[in-house]
Design a protein around this motif. Sequence first.
Motif, PDB file in Angstrom:
ATOM      1  N   ILE A   1      -2.128  -3.378 -23.124  1.00  0.00           N
ATOM      2  CA  ILE A   1      -3.283  -2.537 -23.478  1.00  0.00           C
ATOM      3  C   ILE A   1      -3.972  -3.188 -24.677  1.00  0.00           C
ATOM      4  O   ILE A   1      -3.316  -3.544 -25.662  1.00  0.00           O
TER       5      ILE A   1
ATOM      6  N   LYS B   1     -10.450   1.537 -25.291  1.00  0.00           N
ATOM      7  CA  LYS B   1      -9.128   1.037 -24.912  1.00  0.00           C
ATOM      8  C   LYS B   1      -9.255   0.363 -23.549  1.00  0.00           C
ATOM      9  O   LYS B   1      -9.883   0.916 -22.648  1.00  0.00           O
TER      10      LYS B   1
ATOM     11  N   ILE C   1      -9.566  -3.383 -17.253  1.00  0.00           N
ATOM     12  CA  ILE C   1     -10.132  -2.083 -16.848  1.00  0.00           C
ATOM     13  C   ILE C   1     -10.230  -1.177 -18.079  1.00  0.00           C
ATOM     14  O   ILE C   1      -9.254  -1.034 -18.821  1.00  0.00           O
ATOM     15  N   CYS C   2     -11.388  -0.577 -18.279  1.00  0.00           N
ATOM     16  CA  CYS C   2     -11.562   0.317 -19.434  1.00  0.00           C
ATOM     17  C   CYS C   2     -10.899   1.674 -19.169  1.00  0.00           C
ATOM     18  O   CYS C   2     -11.129   2.271 -18.123  1.00  0.00           O
ATOM     19  N   LEU C   3     -10.094   2.123 -20.116  1.00  0.00           N
ATOM     20  CA  LEU C   3      -9.437   3.425 -19.995  1.00  0.00           C
ATOM     21  C   LEU C   3     -10.254   4.520 -20.675  1.00  0.00           C
ATOM     22  O   LEU C   3     -10.053   5.697 -20.431  1.00  0.00           O
ATOM     23  N   GLU C   4     -11.124   4.101 -21.565  1.00  0.00           N
ATOM     24  CA  GLU C   4     -11.969   5.036 -22.325  1.00  0.00           C
ATOM     25  C   GLU C   4     -13.381   4.450 -22.342  1.00  0.00           C
ATOM     26  O   GLU C   4     -13.550   3.275 -22.026  1.00  0.00           O
ATOM     27  N   PRO C   5     -14.376   5.230 -22.761  1.00  0.00           N
ATOM     28  CA  PRO C   5     -15.695   4.619 -22.981  1.00  0.00           C
ATOM     29  C   PRO C   5     -15.530   3.496 -24.010  1.00  0.00           C
ATOM     30  O   PRO C   5     -15.010   3.737 -25.091  1.00  0.00           O
TER      31      PRO C   5
ATOM     32  N   ALA D   1      -7.157  -1.739 -20.357  1.00  0.00           N
ATOM     33  CA  ALA D   1      -5.874  -2.116 -19.748  1.00  0.00           C
ATOM     34  C   ALA D   1      -6.018  -3.474 -19.076  1.00  0.00           C
ATOM     35  O   ALA D   1      -7.013  -3.738 -18.402  1.00  0.00           O
TER      36      ALA D   1
ATOM     37  N   ASP E   1     -21.528  -2.200 -23.270  1.00  0.00           N
ATOM     38  CA  ASP E   1     -20.874  -0.896 -23.139  1.00  0.00           C
ATOM     39  C   ASP E   1     -20.319  -0.727 -21.728  1.00  0.00           C
ATOM     40  O   ASP E   1     -20.942  -1.170 -20.764  1.00  0.00           O
ATOM     41  N   PHE E   2     -19.159  -0.072 -21.644  1.00  0.00           N
ATOM     42  CA  PHE E   2     -18.535   0.170 -20.339  1.00  0.00           C
ATOM     43  C   PHE E   2     -18.062   1.612 -20.231  1.00  0.00           C
ATOM     44  O   PHE E   2     -17.544   2.174 -21.196  1.00  0.00           O
ATOM     45  N   ASP E   3     -18.214   2.186 -19.030  1.00  0.00           N
ATOM     46  CA  ASP E   3     -17.672   3.518 -18.737  1.00  0.00           C
ATOM     47  C   ASP E   3     -16.170   3.423 -18.484  1.00  0.00           C
ATOM     48  O   ASP E   3     -15.676   2.347 -18.131  1.00  0.00           O
ATOM     49  N   PRO E   4     -15.439   4.546 -18.606  1.00  0.00           N
ATOM     50  CA  PRO E   4     -14.026   4.520 -18.241  1.00  0.00           C
ATOM     51  C   PRO E   4     -13.873   4.150 -16.763  1.00  0.00           C
ATOM     52  O   PRO E   4     -14.647   4.611 -15.922  1.00  0.00           O
ATOM     53  N   GLY E   5     -12.911   3.310 -16.467  1.00  0.00           N
ATOM     54  CA  GLY E   5     -12.685   2.866 -15.085  1.00  0.00           C
ATOM     55  C   GLY E   5     -13.452   1.605 -14.722  1.00  0.00           C
ATOM     56  O   GLY E   5     -13.167   0.973 -13.695  1.00  0.00           O
TER      57      GLY E   5
ATOM     58  N   GLN F   1      -4.533  -5.812 -16.275  1.00  0.00           N
ATOM     59  CA  GLN F   1      -3.700  -5.633 -15.086  1.00  0.00           C
ATOM     60  C   GLN F   1      -3.524  -6.924 -14.304  1.00  0.00           C
ATOM     61  O   GLN F   1      -4.424  -7.770 -14.274  1.00  0.00           O
TER      62      GLN F   1
END
Lengths: 159, 251
Positions: A78, A56, A101-105, A58, A32-36, A60
């Motif tokens: 994306i 979601k 990079i995660c844009l959402e949870p 991204a 699991d990952f947090d946004p950002g 980069q």
Amino acid sequence: MAAREVLRECPIFESLTDTQIGAIVGISKPRDFDPGASVFSEANNAEELFVLEKGKVALQMHLSVQQPQFSRRITVDIVNKGEPFGWSAVVEPHRYTLTAICLEPSKVLAIDGLRLKTLLHTDHQMGYEVLSRLINVVASRLDETRQVLISERLTSLQV
Amino acid sequence: MQDTKVGVMVASERPELRHLLKRVVEREPGVSTIGQAENAVRAMALARTLRPNVVLVDSDLPHITGREGVRLSRIGGLDAASSISQQIPGVAVMLLNSSPLSVTGDGALDGAGELYLSRETANGGIRFPLADLLVKSPSAGTLTFVSLQAETAVSASHTFTKITERTMALGGAAVLGGIGLMFTLILAGAGILLALFGVGVFLLGLAGRAGVAAWSRVQPPRMKRVRSTADKGGRKWQHARSSGNVRFLNH
């Protein structure tokens, strides 16, 4: 969602048999990952291939220019639910070419790249199925990158 | 906090979403929208000029717009938000996850009640006022990830839907359990009947055997000719089953 279902929904694994999917489930673990949060960073050792179960992400690319203050990262694609990313884990020289990079949870399934490669070497039919579909993913990423570069060029002409 | 003047800039390709975001942020006291942008390039330029306190960027923002024949990826949101946060000191930048939104033409959200901005984490969303972002001066390159949430109509209907779903699931489980129990009871009943039948047959057999034994004791032993044959010496003999004796017929 169970790991088996996540893999079934992923385009690169959708044609595999239950036994083959089961073998990949055995070398996968959920994360699991947090946004950002960063799932992986450009130029780091590529040890895992990921399938996005939820959220979601991204992808980069670092854009280096002569003046460091203008260096920045630009998004080239994306990743949406069910899509794979981090293909460098099964392709030499095993270094990530982008930063994720995660844009959402987000919830991902992380597949051990080295053990997946061993599986693909052992079962040639599975190796062909997975790698031929992985090429489509790589081609799609290249196309997206090309579109972004066109946008960047147009922007530089416009501004 | 009532007198706080917070200038907000909103960036989204969709005019209806910009209108909706404007309404949501301006509901807070002291907050006003000072600019709107439809793409990443415009958002960066406007942020440099207007110097807002807060920039709210739609994650699906295209890099540029208005070029015929060029397919554009809608991937400029994160880039624009990162650039503004790094290049303009003191501005709080929020990246809006807008993918599940279905905004109607007049800037309303289908079936939604009061909308608010929610800070997103892996464990769920937390409601927060925009002024909270400005309590501490934002550090360069730091983004706040937010989503739009609805408090009343959607929450109530969502809760009701959840309760209905759970009730239906419970009812379904009860029906299945009942059918299972009924089936088990029928099987158990059939098993008991079969066992009683078995006991009856056994007792009947036992009684029959006792009767035969009693009859044998009453009746005198009878010689019964079973078979007649000859041994090696040519003697014929007769076997009487009832007594077990063998008599030779021609000695």
